[in-house]
Design a protein around this motif. Structure first.
Motif, PDB file in Angstrom:
ATOM      1  N   LEU A  10      11.911  -4.620 -26.680  1.00 43.44           N
ATOM      2  CA  LEU A  10      10.624  -3.873 -25.984  1.00 43.44           C
ATOM      3  C   LEU A  10      11.121  -2.512 -25.775  1.00 43.44           C
ATOM      4  O   LEU A  10      10.308  -1.411 -25.874  1.00 43.44           O
ATOM      5  N   LEU A  37       4.106   6.775 -37.959  1.00 43.89           N
ATOM      6  CA  LEU A  37       3.748   5.559 -38.211  1.00 43.89           C
ATOM      7  C   LEU A  37       2.259   5.428 -38.765  1.00 43.89           C
ATOM      8  O   LEU A  37       2.025   4.915 -39.481  1.00 43.89           O
ATOM      9  N   ALA A  79       0.859   3.882 -42.224  1.00 44.01           N
ATOM     10  CA  ALA A  79      -0.133   3.117 -42.528  1.00 44.01           C
ATOM     11  C   ALA A  79      -0.956   3.176 -43.495  1.00 44.01           C
ATOM     12  O   ALA A  79      -1.646   2.076 -43.944  1.00 44.01           O
ATOM     13  N   GLU A 102      10.920   0.015 -42.337  1.00 49.01           N
ATOM     14  CA  GLU A 102      11.905  -0.498 -43.316  1.00 49.01           C
ATOM     15  C   GLU A 102      11.759   0.651 -44.330  1.00 49.01           C
ATOM     16  O   GLU A 102      11.219   1.297 -44.662  1.00 49.01           O
ATOM     17  N   ARG A 130       8.627   2.374 -45.235  1.00 51.09           N
ATOM     18  CA  ARG A 130       7.336   1.458 -45.021  1.00 51.09           C
ATOM     19  C   ARG A 130       7.202   0.733 -43.966  1.00 51.09           C
ATOM     20  O   ARG A 130       8.069   0.528 -43.058  1.00 51.09           O
ATOM     21  N   LEU A 131       5.986   0.542 -43.297  1.00 53.44           N
ATOM     22  CA  LEU A 131       5.443  -0.120 -42.103  1.00 53.44           C
ATOM     23  C   LEU A 131       6.248  -1.435 -42.164  1.00 53.44           C
ATOM     24  O   LEU A 131       6.233  -2.090 -42.896  1.00 53.44           O
ATOM     25  N   ALA A 150       4.870  -3.787 -39.311  1.00 55.00           N
ATOM     26  CA  ALA A 150       4.383  -3.859 -38.040  1.00 55.00           C
ATOM     27  C   ALA A 150       4.384  -4.898 -37.161  1.00 55.00           C
ATOM     28  O   ALA A 150       4.028  -5.129 -36.131  1.00 55.00           O
ATOM     29  N   LYS A 151       5.023  -5.929 -37.691  1.00 56.89           N
ATOM     30  CA  LYS A 151       5.305  -7.363 -36.901  1.00 56.89           C
ATOM     31  C   LYS A 151       5.931  -7.086 -35.584  1.00 56.89           C
ATOM     32  O   LYS A 151       5.331  -7.524 -34.485  1.00 56.89           O
ATOM     33  N   MET A 162       5.665  -4.365 -33.550  1.00 61.09           N
ATOM     34  CA  MET A 162       4.729  -3.947 -32.825  1.00 61.09           C
ATOM     35  C   MET A 162       3.940  -4.839 -32.036  1.00 61.09           C
ATOM     36  O   MET A 162       3.597  -4.679 -30.765  1.00 61.09           O
ATOM     37  N   ALA A 195       5.165  -5.526 -28.456  1.00 61.24           N
ATOM     38  CA  ALA A 195       4.567  -4.597 -27.501  1.00 61.24           C
ATOM     39  C   ALA A 195       2.985  -4.955 -27.181  1.00 61.24           C
ATOM     40  O   ALA A 195       2.693  -4.851 -25.904  1.00 61.24           O
ATOM     41  N   VAL A 196       2.273  -5.121 -28.238  1.00 63.40           N
ATOM     42  CA  VAL A 196       0.869  -5.580 -27.741  1.00 63.40           C
ATOM     43  C   VAL A 196       0.806  -6.692 -26.883  1.00 63.40           C
ATOM     44  O   VAL A 196       0.290  -6.910 -25.927  1.00 63.40           O
TER      45      VAL A 196
END
Lengths: 116, 116
Positions: free
Chosen positions: A6, A22, A26, A60, A71-72, A74-75, A77, A80-81
């Motif tokens: 985190l 980022l 996307a 990555e 490349r993103l 997002a997992k 992330m 954080a959410v």
DNA sequence: TCGGAATATAACCATCTAGTTATGCAAGTA
DNA sequence: TACTTGCATAACTAGATGGTTATATTCCGA
């Protein structure tokens, strides 16, 4: 998984250049030069930002000839959410209590010297 | 409102001590000493963290005799949630792009049925 | 009026950060 | 082979960050 993550994730998100990267990613993978172009910043600076995003697990790198397209990922992330959502829930669940408290605090705040 | 705020908010959230302080404050206001106790850290250190949280708009201070109780101001946190949500939406919406196909396939090794 | 409690502020330090320029290196191309 | 492209790495710098101890400030209570 560890909360240390985190730290890295939020720290990575704390920089506007990195958030822009980022956002750019996307809409698809991009190489370093491509990512550098929109910014008034040197290519090594972007490489550094990418490294920060990598360490946070948000990005990555692949290998495509001489390119190292990013490349993103997002997992992470979601962590954080998740923290924010949980926090919001926690906070909301104590909303009644908090509401009373706020009123109390406000009175305290406004309390003038010399009275009870 | 300005994106600069996002910088400060995410940066504030990037520290475990500060996240712990926020969590503590979610269950009610607290003075500096009270906040200091759970940590192996000096009182001035906590005061500094509180200042960071204040600058990010996540915390408000009141005045109660000699105490300066801190209380949560969760509204700005919504900015962070918002950015993440928007980002997630954006990212999800570009899921079907070629660039992300590999990533998608990788991540969906469990769920095969073609949803669109 | 004096002492103690709660907190802030100052001064200092080590480490991290975000940028720079210069250079190295691997892979494609003429 | 030599050149070029795409990127990484190194070495450096200024300023931010996160902690410390010591001290100042402010208010309460005896």
């Amino acid at each position: 998984m560890p909360p240390q993550n985190l730290d890295a994730i939020f720290a990575a998100l704390a920089d506007p250049t990195r958030r822009a990267i980022l956002t750019r990613l996307a809409s698809g993978e991009a190489g370093v030069n491509e990512l550098t172009e929109p910014f008034e910043m040197s290519q090594p600076a972007i490489s550094k930002h990418l490294k920060v995003l990598e360490r946070a697990g948000l990005v990555e790198r692949a290998i495509d000839k001489q390119r190292r397209p990013a490349r993103l990922k997002a997992k992470p992330m979601a962590a954080a959410v998740n923290w924010l959502e949980e926090f919001r829930e926690f906070w909301s669940s104590s909303f009644d209590q908090l509401d009373d408290l706020l009123t109390t605090l406000k009175q305290t705040e406004l309390k003038e010297p010399g009275n009870e």
